[in-house]
Motif scaffolding. Structure first.
Motif, PDB file in Angstrom:
ATOM      1  N   LYS A 249     -27.204  61.371  30.806  1.00  0.00           N
ATOM      2  CA  LYS A 249     -26.297  60.133  29.895  1.00  0.00           C
ATOM      3  C   LYS A 249     -26.545  60.741  28.582  1.00  0.00           C
ATOM      4  CE  LYS A 249     -26.297  56.103  32.419  1.00  0.00           C
ATOM      5  NZ  LYS A 249     -27.396  55.275  33.002  1.00  0.00           N
ATOM      6  N   ALA A 253     -22.913  61.695  26.717  1.00  0.00           N
ATOM      7  CA  ALA A 253     -22.714  60.343  25.056  1.00  0.00           C
ATOM      8  C   ALA A 253     -22.454  62.166  24.312  1.00  0.00           C
ATOM      9  CB  ALA A 253     -23.372  59.461  25.091  1.00  0.00           C
ATOM     10  N   ARG A 257     -18.960  63.082  22.061  1.00  0.00           N
ATOM     11  CA  ARG A 257     -18.270  63.389  20.456  1.00  0.00           C
ATOM     12  C   ARG A 257     -18.005  64.406  19.957  1.00  0.00           C
ATOM     13  NH1 ARG A 257     -23.081  59.526  21.082  1.00  0.00           N
ATOM     14  NH2 ARG A 257     -24.324  61.104  20.935  1.00  0.00           N
ATOM     15  N   ASP A 488     -32.345  58.525  20.133  1.00  0.00           N
ATOM     16  CA  ASP A 488     -30.601  57.622  20.051  1.00  0.00           C
ATOM     17  C   ASP A 488     -31.042  56.538  18.801  1.00  0.00           C
ATOM     18  OD1 ASP A 488     -27.982  56.172  19.749  1.00  0.00           O
ATOM     19  OD2 ASP A 488     -28.462  56.072  21.706  1.00  0.00           O
ATOM     20  N   LEU A 492     -26.228  54.292  20.281  1.00  0.00           N
ATOM     21  CA  LEU A 492     -24.366  55.077  20.003  1.00  0.00           C
ATOM     22  C   LEU A 492     -24.769  55.516  21.958  1.00  0.00           C
ATOM     23  CD1 LEU A 492     -24.278  56.334  17.287  1.00  0.00           C
ATOM     24  CD2 LEU A 492     -23.684  54.623  17.285  1.00  0.00           C
ATOM     25  N   ASP A 493     -25.419  55.926  22.734  1.00  0.00           N
ATOM     26  CA  ASP A 493     -25.292  56.275  23.433  1.00  0.00           C
ATOM     27  C   ASP A 493     -24.890  55.472  24.481  1.00  0.00           C
ATOM     28  OD1 ASP A 493     -25.947  58.915  22.696  1.00  0.00           O
ATOM     29  OD2 ASP A 493     -28.000  58.995  23.226  1.00  0.00           O
ATOM     30  N   THR A 494     -25.094  54.322  24.674  1.00  0.00           N
ATOM     31  CA  THR A 494     -24.973  53.198  25.522  1.00  0.00           C
ATOM     32  C   THR A 494     -23.873  52.367  25.379  1.00  0.00           C
ATOM     33  OG1 THR A 494     -27.809  53.106  25.646  1.00  0.00           O
ATOM     34  CG2 THR A 494     -26.280  51.015  26.707  1.00  0.00           C
ATOM     35  N   PRO A 495     -22.822  52.403  25.619  1.00  0.00           N
ATOM     36  CA  PRO A 495     -22.020  52.266  25.829  1.00  0.00           C
ATOM     37  C   PRO A 495     -21.928  50.283  26.161  1.00  0.00           C
ATOM     38  CG  PRO A 495     -21.871  52.764  28.037  1.00  0.00           C
ATOM     39  CD  PRO A 495     -22.585  53.041  27.797  1.00  0.00           C
ATOM     40  N   ALA A 496     -20.984  49.331  24.762  1.00  0.00           N
ATOM     41  CA  ALA A 496     -21.046  48.313  24.674  1.00  0.00           C
ATOM     42  C   ALA A 496     -20.170  47.274  26.056  1.00  0.00           C
ATOM     43  CB  ALA A 496     -20.010  47.876  23.538  1.00  0.00           C
ATOM     44  N   GLU A 498     -17.537  45.028  28.006  1.00  0.00           N
ATOM     45  CA  GLU A 498     -16.823  45.250  27.478  1.00  0.00           C
ATOM     46  C   GLU A 498     -16.304  43.714  27.486  1.00  0.00           C
ATOM     47  OE1 GLU A 498     -14.147  46.258  31.376  1.00  0.00           O
ATOM     48  OE2 GLU A 498     -14.965  48.025  31.176  1.00  0.00           O
TER      49      GLU A 498
END
Length: 561
Positions: A249, A253, A257, A488, A492-496, A498
């Motif tokens: 991941k 990620a 970027r 990290d 920023l590697d973990t998506p927020a 939805e």
């Protein structure tokens, strides 16, 4: 003309008798006993005869021992007060114990003046030596024109590792393993390092921490930004226990970027990888200089940018950002009204300087003014600023707080990048620029120091701007196929997740099943209606053609909920 001796050295014989009172001598004796000096070494009475300087105990060294930075000890910065004199390392005595003995003579850089208190005799005017954290010597740049594709391939390789089960978790007791010792976890460690390419596939199997395995551990540490000692420490064990899926991941990620980047590399460019807290000067595809850096803290993150270095500023001034004025300057002024004067910060208004006492610091009106710190050694930007136009108004610069460069974790700035040994980087950037003596001269180390020493603001424009990129790569691959990883720090590697739907129409996956149709009231067979055709509810959002329905008698009408 002979050398003129200073007044305090001119009469060493009379210093004790004329300069010290009885209370001072008694205080010196008490201080001597507190410092472990034998009682005989402290004067017992005010005798006006010269007294030899007392011995300095070696058990109280005042400078950090060698290797202190590697152990996480704080190293004194040059901006602190004068450091104490160096003490000799304690050596075992004849009995073999580690008990130290007094040193017979003072250190070479210590001046003991007869008649002065012991504390003054221990002080030295020389600042503590600067210590910088070790950086990688790998000549491969973090960012090249092919980093995006190389990182994608590495992500695919680590995805295969994860699908195959990854690697075993290493036990905690491995941190106590010494070279040459055996452990049942060594085969699993060998398997892990073989997968990642740190240990050759043809290395002989063993359950011992042999030299090839030590070299493989050092290679693993280098890829993860750790000191490449080859020793299994706590940080190395933590990095080994990160699952392959997490590493995949990170690579994916970071590649995302880099997607859409239009950075112009050229023959010479500068790269700042924010998670690495390091600066690279790249020339002809090779890192020719790499420096430690201090980047933005998690709440004041350094932004990714792609721009060009256009100017070098000697003795820069610092215009304090409004956020710093609001969050730091105003609270400081409420506690200490002399804070601005102490730090040489002036308040500028439309008509010039503004008296700080005329501002109500209980509120936030100071944000409406311009606060500017004068140039000087104690300026927050230090002595040099590397200017690069960008919409975030960030840049690289020097700093008076150089002790932060010795730490392994360097995320403390307000968004700009502080560079260790910045003058050396400036010399590389100024290559090809006319020196202070006109065409044909250069900006060498002496010229740079001379240009700064006069204290005047000086701006030097580069005839050919140098591209610079601030990137955020927690996982990236170099052309040799090696995958590198960093923490990290900005998450920023973990998506927020939805966001939840807030409209009147709920999401399609949240629509409940259509309600069941209740049985119609019994009616004679001759009077059938077309109501059963409505039993099937249309899909959500789909328009259905209007169907003609027979008129029904009220007493036999079907009810539909």
């Amino acid at each position: 003309m002979g050398l003129v001796r200073s007044r305090r050295h001119a009469r060493p014989g009379a210093a004790l008798g004329a300069g010290l009172s009885l209370l001072t001598l008694l205080g010196a004796a008490v201080d001597a006993r507190a410092q472990g000096i034998p009682a005989a070494a402290a004067p017992a009475s005010p005798i006006p005869a010269p007294v030899p300087p007392p011995a300095i105990p070696a058990s109280t060294p005042t400078v950090a021992p060698e290797g202190a930075a590697a152990k996480g000890l704080e190293i004194r910065a040059p901006e602190t007060k004068a450091a104490e004199a160096k003490g000799a390392e304690p050596k075992p005595n004849a009995s073999g114990s580690g008990e130290s003995k007094p040193v017979e003579a003072a250190a070479p850089d210590t001046k003991l003046v007869p008649g002065k208190p012991q504390e003054a005799a221990k002080r030295s005017r020389e600042p503590a030596p600067l210590i910088y954290a070790k950086v990688s010597a790998d000549p491969s740049p973090t960012l090249t024109a092919r980093t995006f594709l190389d990182t994608l391939r590495a992500a695919e390789r680590y995805a295969a590792f994860a699908e195959a089960g990854g690697w075993e978790r290493m036990p905690e007791d491995l941190v106590r393993l010494k070279p040459g010792e055996r452990s049942p976890a060594i085969p699993a460690l060998r398997h892990h390092l073989t997968l990642t390419g740190d240990l050759p596939a043809d290395a002989p199997p063993s359950d011992r921490l042999d030299p090839p395995l030590v070299a493989a551990i050092a290679a693993f540490q280098g890829r993860h930004g750790l000191p490449d000692s080859g020793i299994l420490g706590r940080l190395t064990l933590n990095a080994l226990n990160v699952p392959a899926s997490v590493r995949q991941k990170q690579l994916a990620a970071s590649a995302a970027r880099l997607m859409g980047s239009k950075f112009s590399f050229g023959e010479r460019y500068v790269v700042v990888n924010i998670p690495s807290a390091a600066v690279e000067a790249v020339e002809n595809g090779t890192v020719v200089r790499r420096y430690v850096a201090v980047v933005g803290s998690p709440d004041k993150a350094t932004p990714p940018i792609e721009t060009r270095i256009t100017d070098i500023n000697f003795n820069p001034t610092w215009t304090v950002p409004a956020s710093v004025v609001k969050n730091e300057i105003i609270p400081q002024m409420r506690k200490n009204p002399g804070y601005l004067a102490k730090n040489h910060i002036r308040i500028l208004g439309p008509a010039g300087d503004v008296d700080p006492t005329r501002i109500d610091w209980a509120g936030e009106k100071a944000v409406n003014y311009t606060l500017r710190q004068d140039s000087g050694f104690d300026n927050s930007l230090g002595q040099v600023r590397i200017d690069m136009p960008n919409r975030f108004a960030v840049y690289m610069h020097d700093t008076p707080a150089k002790s932060l460069f010795a730490a392994s974790v360097r995320f403390h700035s307000h968004g700009c990048v502080r560079v260790g040994q910045v003058k050396e980087l400036v010399g590389w950037l100024l290559q090809g620029t006319d020196g202070p003596n006109g065409p044909g001269s250069t900006w060498g180390p002496i010229e740079i120091e001379t240009g700064i020493a006069d204290g005047e603001r000086r701006d030097i424009k580069l005839p050919k701007p140098v591209p610079v990129s601030f990137v955020y790569l927690t996982g990236y691959a170099t052309p040799d196929g090696k995958a590198h990883f960093r923490d990290d720090i900005y998450k920023l590697d973990t998506p927020a997740p939805e966001p939840a739907a807030t409209g009147a129409i709920p999401p399609a996956n949240a629509v409940a099943a259509p309600p069941a149709v209740k049985p119609a009231v019994a009616s004679p067979p001759a009077r059938k209606t077309a109501v059963p055709a409505l039993a099937k509810a249309p899909p959500v959002g789909e328009l259905q053609p209007i169907k003609k329905v027979e008129r029904r008698q009220p007493e036999s009408a079907a009810r539909v909920n």
